[in-house]
Design an enzyme around this catalytic site. Structure first.
Site, mmCIF file in Angstrom:
data_model
loop_
_atom_site.group_PDB
_atom_site.id
_atom_site.type_symbol
_atom_site.label_atom_id
_atom_site.label_comp_id
_atom_site.label_asym_id
_atom_site.label_seq_id
_atom_site.Cartn_x
_atom_site.Cartn_y
_atom_site.Cartn_z
ATOM 1 N N LYS A 192 77.923 -109.006 50.067
ATOM 2 C CA LYS A 192 78.281 -107.741 50.708
ATOM 3 C C LYS A 192 77.845 -107.770 52.170
ATOM 4 O O LYS A 192 76.653 -107.728 52.488
ATOM 5 C CB LYS A 192 77.618 -106.539 50.023
ATOM 6 C CG LYS A 192 78.266 -105.249 50.512
ATOM 7 C CD LYS A 192 77.409 -104.037 50.420
ATOM 8 C CE LYS A 192 76.454 -103.841 51.552
ATOM 9 N NZ LYS A 192 77.057 -103.527 52.864
ATOM 10 N N GLU A 266 64.416 -111.177 53.293
ATOM 11 C CA GLU A 266 64.206 -111.532 54.705
ATOM 12 C C GLU A 266 64.282 -110.224 55.479
ATOM 13 O O GLU A 266 65.366 -109.674 55.671
ATOM 14 C CB GLU A 266 65.314 -112.480 55.186
ATOM 15 C CG GLU A 266 65.418 -113.777 54.410
ATOM 16 C CD GLU A 266 64.352 -114.791 54.786
ATOM 17 O OE1 GLU A 266 63.591 -114.524 55.726
ATOM 18 O OE2 GLU A 266 64.281 -115.829 54.125
ATOM 19 N N CYS A 300 65.886 -110.164 64.238
ATOM 20 C CA CYS A 300 64.729 -109.880 63.387
ATOM 21 C C CYS A 300 63.457 -110.499 63.936
ATOM 22 O O CYS A 300 62.387 -109.933 63.844
ATOM 23 C CB CYS A 300 64.987 -110.386 61.982
ATOM 24 S SG CYS A 300 65.456 -112.115 61.943
ATOM 25 N N GLU A 397 59.581 -101.677 64.594
ATOM 26 C CA GLU A 397 60.672 -102.545 65.028
ATOM 27 C C GLU A 397 61.725 -101.661 65.706
ATOM 28 O O GLU A 397 62.223 -100.719 65.091
ATOM 29 C CB GLU A 397 61.276 -103.234 63.810
ATOM 30 C CG GLU A 397 62.372 -104.200 64.172
ATOM 31 C CD GLU A 397 63.003 -104.845 62.942
ATOM 32 O OE1 GLU A 397 63.272 -104.118 61.971
ATOM 33 O OE2 GLU A 397 63.225 -106.058 62.961
HETATM 34 P P1 NAD Z 1 69.705 -102.395 56.639
HETATM 35 O O1 NAD Z 1 68.564 -102.708 55.765
HETATM 36 O O2 NAD Z 1 69.972 -101.004 56.995
HETATM 37 O O3 NAD Z 1 71.048 -102.938 55.987
HETATM 38 C C1 NAD Z 1 71.194 -104.281 55.600
HETATM 39 C C2 NAD Z 1 72.247 -104.358 54.521
HETATM 40 O O4 NAD Z 1 71.786 -103.675 53.363
HETATM 41 C C3 NAD Z 1 73.578 -103.724 54.875
HETATM 42 O O5 NAD Z 1 74.605 -104.535 54.360
HETATM 43 C C4 NAD Z 1 73.521 -102.390 54.140
HETATM 44 O O6 NAD Z 1 74.779 -101.872 53.813
HETATM 45 C C5 NAD Z 1 72.773 -102.770 52.892
HETATM 46 N N1 NAD Z 1 72.064 -101.686 52.208
HETATM 47 C C6 NAD Z 1 71.650 -100.492 52.696
HETATM 48 N N2 NAD Z 1 71.019 -99.792 51.734
HETATM 49 C C7 NAD Z 1 71.017 -100.565 50.616
HETATM 50 C C8 NAD Z 1 70.475 -100.424 49.305
HETATM 51 N N3 NAD Z 1 69.807 -99.326 48.946
HETATM 52 N N4 NAD Z 1 70.638 -101.422 48.432
HETATM 53 C C9 NAD Z 1 71.277 -102.554 48.790
HETATM 54 N N5 NAD Z 1 71.815 -102.746 50.005
HETATM 55 C C10 NAD Z 1 71.674 -101.774 50.919
HETATM 56 O O7 NAD Z 1 69.514 -103.321 57.907
HETATM 57 P P2 NAD Z 1 70.440 -103.432 59.167
HETATM 58 O O8 NAD Z 1 70.221 -102.211 59.992
HETATM 59 O O9 NAD Z 1 71.817 -103.805 58.767
HETATM 60 O O10 NAD Z 1 69.814 -104.718 59.874
HETATM 61 C C11 NAD Z 1 68.714 -104.670 60.676
HETATM 62 C C12 NAD Z 1 67.483 -105.104 59.916
HETATM 63 O O11 NAD Z 1 67.670 -106.407 59.360
HETATM 64 C C13 NAD Z 1 66.298 -105.228 60.836
HETATM 65 O O12 NAD Z 1 65.175 -104.668 60.233
HETATM 66 C C14 NAD Z 1 66.122 -106.744 60.974
HETATM 67 O O13 NAD Z 1 64.822 -107.146 61.297
HETATM 68 C C15 NAD Z 1 66.558 -107.224 59.641
HETATM 69 N N6 NAD Z 1 66.938 -108.646 59.678
HETATM 70 C C16 NAD Z 1 66.092 -109.575 59.145
HETATM 71 C C17 NAD Z 1 66.390 -110.928 59.214
HETATM 72 C C18 NAD Z 1 65.448 -111.963 58.637
HETATM 73 O O14 NAD Z 1 65.866 -113.101 58.459
HETATM 74 N N7 NAD Z 1 64.209 -111.634 58.340
HETATM 75 C C19 NAD Z 1 67.580 -111.337 59.814
HETATM 76 C C20 NAD Z 1 68.417 -110.376 60.360
HETATM 77 C C21 NAD Z 1 68.092 -109.019 60.274
#
Ligand code: NAD
Length: 752
Positions: A192, A266, A300, A397
Site C-alpha cells: 500500500k 522503520e 527520515c 521530527e
Molecule cells: P505516516 O505514518 O502518516 O504514513 C505512512 C503510511 O502509513 C501511509 O501509507 C499511510 O497511509 C499509512 N497509514 C496511516 N495510518 C495507518 C494505520 N493506522 N495503519 C496502517 N497504515 C497506516 O507517515 P508519512 O507522513 O507518510 O511519512 C513520514 C514519516 O515516515 C516520517 O515520520 C518519517 O521519518 C518516516 N519514514 C521513515 C523511514 C525509515 O526508513 N525509518 C523512511 C521514510 C519515512
C-alpha cells in the site's frame, strides 16, 4: 541587461524537463483501479476516489481508488494463491524475474522520474539521480541475492504473504525497498503506497505485468490510513513491513500484538549532525545541505539537529547562511532547482506550525532572501538558532527543511545531547581527527552513523533504527532475514503453554517494585556493554566452570524439581555448560564485519547489544532453557533480568550462586521468580528495558507485545513453541545472536 534585472535574474536559465510522456500516460488513465492478481480491478468497496495533485502547482494529476476491506481481502487472497509457486521457483528463476523488473524500471527511468517529481514535488535532479537509480539498485541487488537465498539461509523459509505500507517521501524507492527483498526470499506481497504519492507504484504495477511476474506475486492497493490498517490486520498476512511515522508504527505494533505476524518498523528520527571544531567546515556545510535540505528535509534520517562545538558555531552558521542564500527553490521540473515543494498542503501547514511553535518557545528563525513561488507547497529553508534542548524543534521530527542549531563544549556533552531523544535512526559526525570522530560515532545511539559524510545508503548495507525509530533492518543480510523465518521442524510446544497467561489487571505493586529494582541495577551495570568480547568470554567461561564444578548438585536439584531421571538431568546440566562455553566463543567472534559498499566508502556493521533485556523463561527444561537465553544475551553485551516460574525458586537460588561464583558484575544478570505474567508485563512496560524475550505461552506473547508498544521495544516471542533446547543447532546460534544484537552501521569515507 539592467541592474535591476541582474539582481533578480537566476544564475542559470531554467532547464525544464519535459512532462509530455507522463501527461500522455496520465491522460489514458484519469482514474486508477487496483492492481490485484496481475490485472487492474475496479474497487469492490466503491469508496470515494482520492484526488492526487501536484503539490508544486495544485493541479489535479489523477484519481486513485481507495481500497476497502473487500479489496484488501482480494489482494491478500491473490498473494496467498501465488505464494507457494513463487517460493517453489528456483533462486535463479526468481532472480530472472527481478532482473527483468529492474531492467524495465531502468528503461522507464526518465518517465518515472518526471512522474515522481510531479506527484511528490521533489526536484527532478533528485528523482533522476537518486530515487529512480536507487530503486533499480535495490531490485538488482535483491535479484542477485534471490539466486543465493537457499544457500545463504538453509534453515529458513519465506514468511508467506507480506503486507507492506510505505510513506510518501521516496515513493518508488520505498516500494522497491519493500518489494525486492520480499520477492527475493519467496514471499508474495500486497503493497500500500502513501495516499499522496501512489502514481509511481501504479506505474510499477504495469512494469510488474510487463516483466511477466506471475499473477498475484505483487499486488498494489491504494488508499489512506484505513486501507493500511485493514492490510496489517488481515489474518492472511504473515509479515508486516511498515515505513512511516512513529505514531502509526505504534498503532501497528498494537494491532499486530499476539497475531504471530512478523513485524519490522522503520520509523521517524531526529538525527544529530555533530560538527567538531576541528572539522572541515566547508565540507560540513555541504554535508548539511544534503542532511537537511535534500528532499525538502522530508527524510527520515535527516540531520535535523546541528550540534556544533561552541568555538566554531558562529563561523559555521555564517557559512550555512551564505550557502542557503544561493539555494534555488522553485519549479521541481527545472533541472537547476535545488529544493522543490513539500508533498501536500497538510505537510506544509504542519512544518509551518512547528516552526511557529519553536519560535514561541524561544528559537530565533532565519530564512534566506531567495525567490519562493507564491503558490504551491513551498517552504523556505529555515535555520533556528537559540534552540534550548526542551524546544519542540530539538525534540520533534519536523520532516521539513528546518535545521535546529545547538552548541556543545565537550565531546561527552555532544554525545549526551545526541542521545537526548526518543529516536535512534541516524547521526553524523564531522571531525578531521579520526579517533575523535570514531569515538563519538560509537557513542551515538542510532542504527546508522556517517563519519564526515551523510545520507549514504546502499541496498547491500543494513539501514534501520533503534528506540522509537523502530526495529528491523532493510538492506544487506539483515534485510533479507526480515523476510525469512526459521523452519519449524526444531520447535516443540511448551508444556506450560496454556497455563502461564498474563492477566490484564494492573501489575501488583510488589511485582513492579521487584522489577524496578532489578532494572535499575541492570541500568547501572552499563559498563558491561563497553567490555570487549574477550572480557565477556572470560565471564562466560567462569560461569561454565561453575556449572561444571556443581554438576552433581545441579543434577540432584533437577531430579528433585522436575522429576526427571538422573541421566536426563545430567544431560541437561552438561548441555548447559557446553552452551556457555559455545557462547564464550561467540562473544569473541560475533562482532560484525566490514564491506566496501561503494567506491570510497568502507562500511562497518557492528553487532551492538540491545541494552537491558527482560527474558521470560519457559518451565522446561528449566536449566538449559534459562542458560540458552542468558548466555547469548550476556555474550553480546546485554544486561539481563530473567524471570523463572514459581516452581523454580530453589533452582533460581542455585543459579544466583553460580552467577556469584562467576563474579559477574552486579546487575549484569538478575533472576526473579514468581508469577510470570505480572513480572513479564512489568518488564515490557518498564521504560529502561530495551527489549523483551518471552519464551512462554501465546497469551504471554500477546500481552508482552501489546505492553511493549508504548515505547516500541523490540520483542522476541515463542508463542508457546520453544526450540528443542537440548539440541545444539536449535537451542544455540545465529537466531539468538541476532536477537541479542542491534546492527549499527558506520560509514567511513576513505577518499575524502
Ligand atoms: P505516516 O505514518 O502518516 O504514513 C505512512 C503510511 O502509513 C501511509 O501509507 C499511510 O497511509 C499509512 N497509514 C496511516 N495510518 C495507518 C494505520 N493506522 N495503519 C496502517 N497504515 C497506516 O507517515 P508519512 O507522513 O507518510 O511519512 C513520514 C514519516 O515516515 C516520517 O515520520 C518519517 O521519518 C518516516 N519514514 C521513515 C523511514 C525509515 O526508513 N525509518 C523512511 C521514510 C519515512
Amino acid at each position: 541587461m539592467t541592474d535591476t534585472h541582474s539582481e533578480t535574474a537566476p544564475d542559470y536559465a531554467p532547464v525544464h524537463e519535459s512532462a509530455e510522456a507522463v501527461r500522455r500516460w496520465l491522460a489514458e488513465r484519469p482514474s486508477f483501479a487496483l492492481f490485484i492478481d496481475g490485472r487492474w480491478q475496479a474497487s469492490h468497496d466503491a469508496l470515494p476516489a482520492i484526488a492526487s495533485t501536484n503539490p508544486a502547482t495544485g493541479d489535479l494529476l489523477a484519481h486513485i481508488a481507495q481500497a476497502g476491506p473487500q479489496d484488501v481481502d482480494a489482494a491478500v487472497a491473490a498473494a496467498r494463491r501465488a505464494q507457494p509457486a513463487w517460493a517453489a521457483l528456483s533462486g535463479a528463476d526468481r532472480a530472472r524475474h527481478l532482473h527483468r523488473l529492474a531492467r524495465l524500471v531502468h528503461k522507464h527511468a526518465r518517465t518515472l522520474a518526471v512522474l515522481e517529481t510531479l506527484d511528490n514535488g521533489k526536484p527532478i535532479r533528485e528523482t533522476r539521480h537518486i530515487d529512480i537509480p536507487g530503486a533499480v539498485r535495490h531490485l538488482t541487488y535483491h535479484a542477485n541475492q534471490a539466486a543465493l537465498v537457499a544457500q545463504t539461509f538453509p534453515d529458513h523459509a519465506p514468511h508467506g504473504v507480506a503486507g507492506q505500507v510505505i510513506p510518501w517521501n521516496f515513493p518508488l524507492l520505498m516500494a522497491s525497498w519493500k518489494i525486492a527483498p520480499a520477492l527475493a526470499c519467496g514471499n508474495t506481497v500486497v503493497l500500500k503506497p502513501a495516499e499522496y504519492t501512489s502514481l509511481t507504484a501504479l506505474y510499477l504495477a504495469d512494469l510488474v505485468a510487463e516483466a511477466g511476474l506471475p499473477a498475484g506475486t505483487v499486488n498494489i492497493v491504494t488508499g489512506a490510513g484505513d486501507t493500511g490498517a485493514a492490510l496489517v490486520a488481515h489474518p492472511g498476512v504473515d509479515k508486516v513491513a511498515f515505513t512511516g511515522s512513529t505514531e502509526v508504527g505504534r498503532a501497528i505494533r498494537r494491532a499486530t500484538a499476539g497475531s504471530g505476524k512478523a513485524l519490522t518498523l522503520e520509523l521517524g528520527g531526529k538525527s544529530p549532525f555533530i560538527v567538531c571544531a576541528d572539522a572541515d567546515l566547508d565540507a560540513a556545510v555541504e554535508g548539511l545541505m544534503s542532511a537537511i535540505w535534500f528532499n525538502q528535509g522530508e527524510v527520515c534520517c535527516a540531520g535535523s539537529r546541528l550540534l556544533v562545538e561552541e568555538a566554531v558555531a558562529e563561523p559555521l552558521v555564517a557559512k550555512i547562511k551564505a550557502r542557503l542564500a544561493r539555494l534555488r527553490l522553485g519549479d521541481p521540473l527545472d533541472r537547476t532547482t535545488d529544493m522543490g515543494a513539500l508533498v501536500d498542503r497538510v505537510q506544509h501547514e504542519r512544518v509551518a506550525g512547528l516552526v511557529a511553535r519553536a519560535v514561541e518557545e524561544g528559537a530565533a528563525p532565519w530564512q534566506p532572501d531567495i525567490d519562493c513561488p507564491a503558490t504551491g507547497c513551498f517552504h523556505r529553508p529555515t535555520v533556528l538558532t537559540d534552540v534550548a534542548p526542551a524546544n519542540v524543534a530539538a525534540r520533534e521530527e519536523i520532516f521539513g527543511p528546518v535545521l535546529s542549531v545547538l552548541t556543545f563544549r565537550t565531546d561527552a556533552e555532544a554525545a549526551d545531547m545526541a542521545n537526548n531523544t526518543r529516536y535512534g535512526l541516524a547521526g553524523s559526525v564531522w571531525s578531521e581527527t579520526g579517533g575523535r570522530a570514531l569515538a563519538l560515532a560509537r557513542r551515538i545511539k542510532a542504527g546508522v552513523v556517517w563519519v564526515n559524510c551523510t545520507n549514504k545508503l546502499d541496498a547491500g548495507v543494513p539501514f534501520g533504527g533503534v528506540r522509537q525509530s523502530g526495529f528491523g533492518r532493510e538492506g544487506g543480510r539483515e534485510g533479507l532475514l526480515a523476510y525469512l523465518k526459521r523452519r519449524d521442524r526444531q520447535q516443540t510446544p511448551d508444556t506450560d503453554a496454556e497455563t502461564a497467561t498474563l492477566d490484564t489487571d494492573a501489575v501488583p505493586a510488589g511485582v513492579a517494585d521487584a522489577v524496578h529494582k532489578a532494572v535499575e541495577a541492570a541500568a547501572k551495570a552499563a559498563p558491561w556493554a563497553q567490555c570487549d568480547g574477550r572480557t565477556r568470554a572470560a565471564a562466560l567461561v567462569r560461569l561454565a566452570q561453575a556449572v561444571d564444578d556443581r554438576r552433581d548438585a545441579l543434577v540432584d536439584r533437577l531430579v528433585e524439581t522436575t522429576g526427571a531421571d538422573r541421566a536426563a538431568a545430567r544431560h541437561e546440566v552438561e548441555t548447559s555448560a557446553a552452551r556457555l562455553y559455545a557462547y564464550a566463543g561467540h562473544a569473541e567472534s560475533h562482532e560484525g564485519g566490514a564491506s566496501l559498499a561503494q567506491p570510497g566508502q568502507t562500511v562497518l556493521t557492528l553487532a551492538e547489544p540491545v541494552g537491558v533485556l527482560g527474558i521470560v523463561c519457559p518451565d522446561r527444561p528449566p536449566l538449559v532453557a534459562l542458560v540458552s537465553l542468558l548466555a547469548p544475551a550476556l555474550a553480546m553485551g546485554n544486561r539481563a533480568v530473567l524471570v523463572a516460574g514459581p516452581g523454580h525458586a530453589a533452582l533460581a537460588d542455585d543459579l544466583q550462586a553460580l552467577l556469584a561464583a562467576a563474579q559477574l558484575p552486579q546487575g549484569v544478570a538478575t533472576l526473579l521468580t514468581g508469577a510470570r505474567g505480572p513480572l513479564a508485563r512489568a518488564l515490557a512496560e518498564h521504560g529502561q528495558v530495551d527489549g523483551v524475550w518471552c519464551f512462554t505461552s501465546a497469551a504471554d506473547a500477546a500481552a508482552v507485545e501489546a505492553a511493549a508498544a508504548d515505547d516500541l521495544k523490540r520483542t522476541w516471542v515463542s508463542r508457546g513453541r520453544s526450540p528443542d533446547w537440548l539440541s545444539p543447532p536449535a537451542g544455540d546460534g545465529a537466531a539468538f545472536l541476532d536477537a541479542a544484537t542491534a546492527t549499527k552501521t558506520l560509514w567511513l569515507p576513505h577518499d575524502a
